[in-house]
Design a protein around this motif. Structure first.
Motif, PDB file in Angstrom:
ATOM      1  N   TYR A   1      25.660  18.962  48.489  1.00 49.89           N
ATOM      2  CA  TYR A   1      25.858  20.340  48.937  1.00 49.89           C
ATOM      3  C   TYR A   1      27.036  20.430  49.920  1.00 49.89           C
ATOM      4  O   TYR A   1      27.780  21.415  49.937  1.00 49.89           O
ATOM      5  CB  TYR A   1      24.576  20.852  49.599  1.00 49.89           C
ATOM      6  N   LYS A   2      27.216  19.375  50.712  1.00 49.90           N
ATOM      7  CA  LYS A   2      28.291  19.341  51.711  1.00 49.90           C
ATOM      8  C   LYS A   2      29.578  18.726  51.147  1.00 49.90           C
ATOM      9  O   LYS A   2      30.509  18.428  51.914  1.00 49.90           O
ATOM     10  CB  LYS A   2      27.842  18.510  52.914  1.00 49.90           C
ATOM     11  N   ALA A   3      29.670  18.556  49.846  1.00 44.56           N
ATOM     12  CA  ALA A   3      30.804  17.848  49.255  1.00 44.56           C
ATOM     13  C   ALA A   3      32.137  18.516  49.579  1.00 44.56           C
ATOM     14  O   ALA A   3      33.131  17.846  49.891  1.00 44.56           O
ATOM     15  CB  ALA A   3      30.619  17.740  47.739  1.00 44.56           C
ATOM     16  N   ASN A   4      32.181  19.846  49.517  1.00 45.47           N
ATOM     17  CA  ASN A   4      33.421  20.551  49.839  1.00 45.47           C
ATOM     18  C   ASN A   4      33.838  20.327  51.280  1.00 45.47           C
ATOM     19  O   ASN A   4      35.018  20.158  51.594  1.00 45.47           O
ATOM     20  CB  ASN A   4      33.273  22.053  49.568  1.00 45.47           C
ATOM     21  N   LYS A   5      32.863  20.320  52.189  1.00 43.44           N
ATOM     22  CA  LYS A   5      33.154  20.058  53.605  1.00 43.44           C
ATOM     23  C   LYS A   5      33.700  18.635  53.770  1.00 43.44           C
ATOM     24  O   LYS A   5      34.628  18.399  54.547  1.00 43.44           O
ATOM     25  CB  LYS A   5      31.881  20.225  54.445  1.00 43.44           C
ATOM     26  N   LEU A   6      33.120  17.684  53.046  1.00 37.86           N
ATOM     27  CA  LEU A   6      33.612  16.303  53.109  1.00 37.86           C
ATOM     28  C   LEU A   6      35.045  16.198  52.588  1.00 37.86           C
ATOM     29  O   LEU A   6      35.862  15.452  53.139  1.00 37.86           O
ATOM     30  CB  LEU A   6      32.696  15.373  52.308  1.00 37.86           C
ATOM     31  N   ASN A   7      35.358  16.962  51.528  1.00 39.09           N
ATOM     32  CA  ASN A   7      36.729  16.971  51.016  1.00 39.09           C
ATOM     33  C   ASN A   7      37.708  17.449  52.085  1.00 39.09           C
ATOM     34  O   ASN A   7      38.795  16.892  52.249  1.00 39.09           O
ATOM     35  CB  ASN A   7      36.829  17.882  49.791  1.00 39.09           C
ATOM     36  N   LEU A   8      37.308  18.484  52.821  1.00 38.68           N
ATOM     37  CA  LEU A   8      38.178  19.033  53.861  1.00 38.68           C
ATOM     38  C   LEU A   8      38.269  18.103  55.067  1.00 38.68           C
ATOM     39  O   LEU A   8      39.334  17.955  55.669  1.00 38.68           O
ATOM     40  CB  LEU A   8      37.663  20.411  54.293  1.00 38.68           C
TER      41      LEU A   8
END
Length: 337
Positions: A217-224
């Protein structure tokens, strides 16, 4: 936008590693001091085995195999989080001190606290989490600069220092302990899969059930977070909050894994790198692959360790992993220089 061809590639790789895990598990179930014929494994799993076959598979071999798969998955996921949050490809829960903190917590509990056999399997992950969390807080505080925020490179270097210091603390703790307790802690440090019973599976499984979907769920945050701080801030990411939450998840995963599988390093380093080489650096794509690779690597290492030595416990899985992981770590280090 992720290209459909890349998504299909990821699914094929996920299927391949799932099959690879099942094949390795099947081979592992037939190997060991008390061998079970491969032709009898499926009937025994379906309830048609003899007493000896059921005992060997369900009470001895299967719990250990499941523990190694789950622990490898947890360590791989923890390493994936740490590499994105710290923006350092060499980050791993074993290398930056999280495993050592969990180990000191386990040692203190095992040496000085009354142990209840009925709750031991469930208390131990919490004790390991407490030790790992305390260590992580100290590493975070030493790595944080008031005007510059968290320094990823500084965090890794501080973690390595804490790992070495905590190893010294562990030696001091066991130097005056009973022989039986020293043997247990020594095996734990070597990465011997000791929590090979069903209660330890139920103690470890909830952490993965909760945290794997949470990290995806936090994958986009990890990308950033893996990008420059200014980019993440520019799109509205709260750096301190997200890093703290994700670091807490990484600590929980690593602590729960090492509490039952011992001090195993390098799984969290190798699995994410292999996954990124297969499907690219996006967390949505490589994290699920890394989780399966981590589970496969550890069950493979434990299977090899159990069967290449005539010793009663074989070679600890942590040593087998280290024999592969240490050269890989040097290779990555040389690439960075």
């Amino acid at each position: 936008m992720i290209h459909q061809a890349l998504i299909r590639r990821q699914r094929l790789i996920l299927l391949s590693f799932a099959v690879l895990i099942l094949l390795t598990v099947f081979v592992s179930m037939g190997l060991g001091y008390s061998k079970v014929s491969y032709g009898r494994i499926i009937p025994t799993l379906l309830g048609n085995g003899t007493f000896k076959e059921r005992f060997v598979l369900f009470d001895v071999r299967l719990p250990r195999i499941i523990i190694t798969v789950l622990a490898g998955m947890a360590l791989a996921l923890s390493g994936s989080i740490l590499q994105s949050v710290t923006r350092n490809d060499l980050a791993d829960p074993g290398i930056i001190g999280i495993n050592s903190g969990a180990g000191v917590g386990v040692a203190l509990y095992f040496l000085f606290m009354p142990i209840d056999a009925g709750t031991f399997a469930y208390v131990l992950p919490m004790v390991a989490f407490g030790g790992a969390l305390a260590t992580s807080v100290l590493i975070y505080l030493f790595s944080y600069k008031r005007h510059a925020g968290l320094q990823p490179v500084r965090l890794v270097l501080t973690g390595v220092g804490f790992s070495m210091a905590l190893s010294g603390v562990m030696i001091v703790l066991i130097s005056s302990a009973d022989r039986e307790k020293v043997d247990f802690i020594s095996k734990w440090l070597a990465g011997n899969i000791w929590g090979a019973d069903w209660p330890f599976i139920w103690a470890l499984l909830p952490w993965l059930i909760v945290l794997v979907p949470f990290v995806l769920y936090k994958a986009n945050k990890l990308n950033l977070l893996a990008l420059d701080d200014s980019v993440a801030i520019g799109v509205g990411v709260s750096l301190t909050k997200e890093r703290l939450v994700l670091l807490l998840a990484a600590v929980a995963l690593a602590a729960s894994a090492v509490s039952v599988a011992g001090g195993i390093a390098f799984i969290g380093l190798m699995a994410p790198h292999i996954a990124k080489s297969l499907v690219g650096p996006r967390n949505q794509l490589f994290v699920p692959v890394a989780v399966l690779i981590g589970g496969w690597l550890l069950v493979l290492a434990d299977t090899i360790g159990r069967n290449v030595s005539s010793a009663a416990d074989g070679i600890p899985a942590g040593i087998v992993v280290a024999l592969i992981g240490a050269p890989y770590f040097v290779y990555l280090l040389l690439k960075k220089i």
